[in-house]
Design an enzyme around this catalytic site. Sequence first.
Site, PDB file in Angstrom:
ATOM      1  N   HIS A  22       0.873  -1.233   0.025  1.00  0.00           N
ATOM      2  CA  HIS A  22       0.052  -0.038   0.092  1.00  0.00           C
ATOM      3  C   HIS A  22       0.958   1.234  -0.049  1.00  0.00           C
ATOM      4  O   HIS A  22       0.835   2.131   0.854  1.00  0.00           O
ATOM      5  CB  HIS A  22      -0.730  -0.054   1.378  1.00  0.00           C
ATOM      6  CG  HIS A  22      -1.798  -0.797   1.316  1.00  0.00           C
ATOM      7  ND1 HIS A  22      -2.598  -1.322   2.453  1.00  0.00           N
ATOM      8  CD2 HIS A  22      -2.699  -1.425  -0.033  1.00  0.00           C
ATOM      9  CE1 HIS A  22      -3.656  -2.054   1.871  1.00  0.00           C
ATOM     10  NE2 HIS A  22      -3.829  -2.220   0.680  1.00  0.00           N
ATOM     11  N   HIS A  78     -11.877  -9.210  -5.853  1.00  0.00           N
ATOM     12  CA  HIS A  78     -11.645  -7.798  -5.481  1.00  0.00           C
ATOM     13  C   HIS A  78     -10.621  -7.066  -6.327  1.00  0.00           C
ATOM     14  O   HIS A  78      -9.635  -7.804  -6.976  1.00  0.00           O
ATOM     15  CB  HIS A  78     -10.874  -8.146  -4.103  1.00  0.00           C
ATOM     16  CG  HIS A  78     -10.038  -6.600  -3.336  1.00  0.00           C
ATOM     17  ND1 HIS A  78     -11.023  -5.455  -3.292  1.00  0.00           N
ATOM     18  CD2 HIS A  78      -9.170  -6.770  -2.588  1.00  0.00           C
ATOM     19  CE1 HIS A  78     -10.059  -4.567  -2.776  1.00  0.00           C
ATOM     20  NE2 HIS A  78      -8.863  -5.409  -2.130  1.00  0.00           N
ATOM     21  N   GLU A  80      -8.442  -4.700  -6.221  1.00  0.00           N
ATOM     22  CA  GLU A  80      -7.297  -3.901  -5.997  1.00  0.00           C
ATOM     23  C   GLU A  80      -6.202  -4.246  -6.586  1.00  0.00           C
ATOM     24  O   GLU A  80      -5.838  -5.811  -7.055  1.00  0.00           O
ATOM     25  CB  GLU A  80      -7.001  -3.997  -4.362  1.00  0.00           C
ATOM     26  CG  GLU A  80      -6.052  -2.853  -3.949  1.00  0.00           C
ATOM     27  CD  GLU A  80      -6.032  -2.637  -2.290  1.00  0.00           C
ATOM     28  OE1 GLU A  80      -6.624  -3.341  -1.665  1.00  0.00           O
ATOM     29  OE2 GLU A  80      -5.097  -1.841  -2.046  1.00  0.00           O
ATOM     30  N   ASP A  82      -3.111  -5.667  -6.516  1.00  0.00           N
ATOM     31  CA  ASP A  82      -2.394  -6.464  -5.996  1.00  0.00           C
ATOM     32  C   ASP A  82      -3.039  -7.909  -6.202  1.00  0.00           C
ATOM     33  O   ASP A  82      -2.434  -8.896  -6.393  1.00  0.00           O
ATOM     34  CB  ASP A  82      -1.996  -6.634  -4.412  1.00  0.00           C
ATOM     35  CG  ASP A  82      -3.467  -6.344  -3.500  1.00  0.00           C
ATOM     36  OD1 ASP A  82      -4.066  -5.740  -3.854  1.00  0.00           O
ATOM     37  OD2 ASP A  82      -3.482  -6.972  -2.425  1.00  0.00           O
ATOM     38  N   HIS A 144     -12.219  -5.331   2.528  1.00  0.00           N
ATOM     39  CA  HIS A 144     -12.139  -3.875   2.985  1.00  0.00           C
ATOM     40  C   HIS A 144     -12.436  -2.819   1.895  1.00  0.00           C
ATOM     41  O   HIS A 144     -12.243  -1.677   2.459  1.00  0.00           O
ATOM     42  CB  HIS A 144     -10.790  -3.825   3.534  1.00  0.00           C
ATOM     43  CG  HIS A 144      -9.651  -3.817   2.476  1.00  0.00           C
ATOM     44  ND1 HIS A 144      -8.718  -2.804   2.418  1.00  0.00           N
ATOM     45  CD2 HIS A 144      -9.524  -4.653   1.507  1.00  0.00           C
ATOM     46  CE1 HIS A 144      -7.980  -3.089   1.407  1.00  0.00           C
ATOM     47  NE2 HIS A 144      -8.214  -4.223   0.876  1.00  0.00           N
ATOM     48  N   ASP A 163      -8.744 -10.886   0.410  1.00  0.00           N
ATOM     49  CA  ASP A 163      -8.162 -10.190   1.581  1.00  0.00           C
ATOM     50  C   ASP A 163      -8.367 -10.862   3.043  1.00  0.00           C
ATOM     51  O   ASP A 163      -7.621 -10.873   3.950  1.00  0.00           O
ATOM     52  CB  ASP A 163      -8.063  -9.038   1.663  1.00  0.00           C
ATOM     53  CG  ASP A 163      -7.478  -8.142   0.636  1.00  0.00           C
ATOM     54  OD1 ASP A 163      -6.372  -8.836  -0.008  1.00  0.00           O
ATOM     55  OD2 ASP A 163      -7.795  -6.921   0.123  1.00  0.00           O
ATOM     56  N   TYR A 191      -2.143  -8.013  10.419  1.00  0.00           N
ATOM     57  CA  TYR A 191      -2.923  -7.647   9.133  1.00  0.00           C
ATOM     58  C   TYR A 191      -4.445  -7.032   9.481  1.00  0.00           C
ATOM     59  O   TYR A 191      -4.992  -6.117   8.921  1.00  0.00           O
ATOM     60  CB  TYR A 191      -3.067  -8.892   8.479  1.00  0.00           C
ATOM     61  CG  TYR A 191      -3.831  -8.825   7.102  1.00  0.00           C
ATOM     62  CD1 TYR A 191      -2.851  -8.861   5.968  1.00  0.00           C
ATOM     63  CD2 TYR A 191      -5.077  -8.917   6.947  1.00  0.00           C
ATOM     64  CE1 TYR A 191      -3.606  -9.018   4.472  1.00  0.00           C
ATOM     65  CE2 TYR A 191      -5.814  -9.046   5.646  1.00  0.00           C
ATOM     66  CZ  TYR A 191      -4.819  -9.061   4.551  1.00  0.00           C
ATOM     67  OH  TYR A 191      -5.457  -8.962   3.290  1.00  0.00           O
ATOM     68  N   HIS A 224      -3.721 -13.754   0.391  1.00  0.00           N
ATOM     69  CA  HIS A 224      -2.109 -13.400   0.775  1.00  0.00           C
ATOM     70  C   HIS A 224      -1.763 -14.385   1.838  1.00  0.00           C
ATOM     71  O   HIS A 224      -2.784 -14.724   2.906  1.00  0.00           O
ATOM     72  CB  HIS A 224      -2.091 -11.958   1.439  1.00  0.00           C
ATOM     73  CG  HIS A 224      -2.519 -10.859   0.361  1.00  0.00           C
ATOM     74  ND1 HIS A 224      -1.676 -10.311  -0.448  1.00  0.00           N
ATOM     75  CD2 HIS A 224      -3.392  -9.822   0.635  1.00  0.00           C
ATOM     76  CE1 HIS A 224      -2.030  -9.038  -0.806  1.00  0.00           C
ATOM     77  NE2 HIS A 224      -3.352  -9.021  -0.573  1.00  0.00           N
TER      78      HIS A 224
END
Length: 394
Positions: A22, A78, A80, A82, A144, A163, A191, A224
């Site tokens: 991030h 998701h 994002e 990554d 999130h 996540d 996390y 992750h």
Amino acid sequence: MLDLNDKVTWVGKIDWDLRRFHGDEYSTHRGSSYNSYLIRDQKTVLIDTVWTPFAKEFIANLKKTIDLKKIDYIIMNHSEVDHSGALPELMKLIPDTPICCTANGAKLLKAHYHADWKMIEVKTGDTLDLGENKLYFVEARMLHWPDSMMSYLTGESILFSNDAFGQHYASEHMYNDKVDSAELYQEALKYYANILTPFSSLVVKKIDELLSLNLPISMICPSHGVIWRENPIQIVNHYMKWAKGYQENQVTILYDTMWNATRTMAEAIAAGIKEKDQDVTIKLFNCANTDKNDILAEIFKSTMVVMGSSTINRGILSALAAILEMTKGLGFKAKKAAVFGSYGWSGEATKVISEGLSASGFEVVNEGLKLLWVPDEEGIDQCRAFGNELAEKI
Ligand code: FEO
């Protein structure tokens, strides 16, 4: 590549080098992984991809596992980067493959990549028939991001949680029962503390919803870190506990200091707390030389936080200011706090910290302690007495 069973293969990337995530907002001392999964039933499905820098490597490895043209659907739990970062490269090769995601996911993928990919919008309860098994989708809005969702594979009883339940933890082993459990717990808690704390009430609701479905779970495969294979429900139980105002019997003393006067105060306050309470764990951190995300994980565990800073330019030192700002965003609940600091002439630091903590939802238990210049014996005694007083309020 790692076969989880005869239908599901891990096709992600372990990133041993990663130390910042991030941007510079999250430290990853133990690296991370971007987990992508290939399901081969009568239909073939790819769940999530990897971060952009690894797109070409990801696709090259994926080609060794499957003819890309055989992929019937891509599931984006998701958007994002990554997890979606390899999509542009992948979609150049299989441009007609539909992407299943939430309605918000479709918007966010468009906003990131400005491409006209074929989207199938799904919501909680929708299923995708793969042949022997089905994928069952569960939206997880704001866990999130607004687009987040989980996918559950029936038959194999695998929850692809994205996540949620993840950890920034690189390991070739890839399973919770094959790694150091203390390291894993530490990374999973860090996390949660740093990413999910603001959404704790939603975490409770979502877990209640998931449990009410009475789905058998053989594995939880996050996006992750390692896969929860041995007693996978343990991480769900940890999340429930962490989401409900989790605290240990710990006081964390955080300070930032120019010439050690405030550090001297911190140590004397710690001694004062210990005089009155032998059981409590007291941890001291100089914010200027301690990783900020590790500090936030310690705050997460604490019953009480004691923050101190020298006064500079009518305010506080910058490293503590950063912690205060991040604390405000995370919205910790049900924690007590106190403030202290050394000053030379104007002495605003304690007031600034106190106001910041109150605005962040901490219960500031007293007026705080500020001492002029360097504490002498009398000043040290004041700090110890202040610590004694705090011990009564833990
Ligand atoms: Fe791992 Fe929210 O991305």
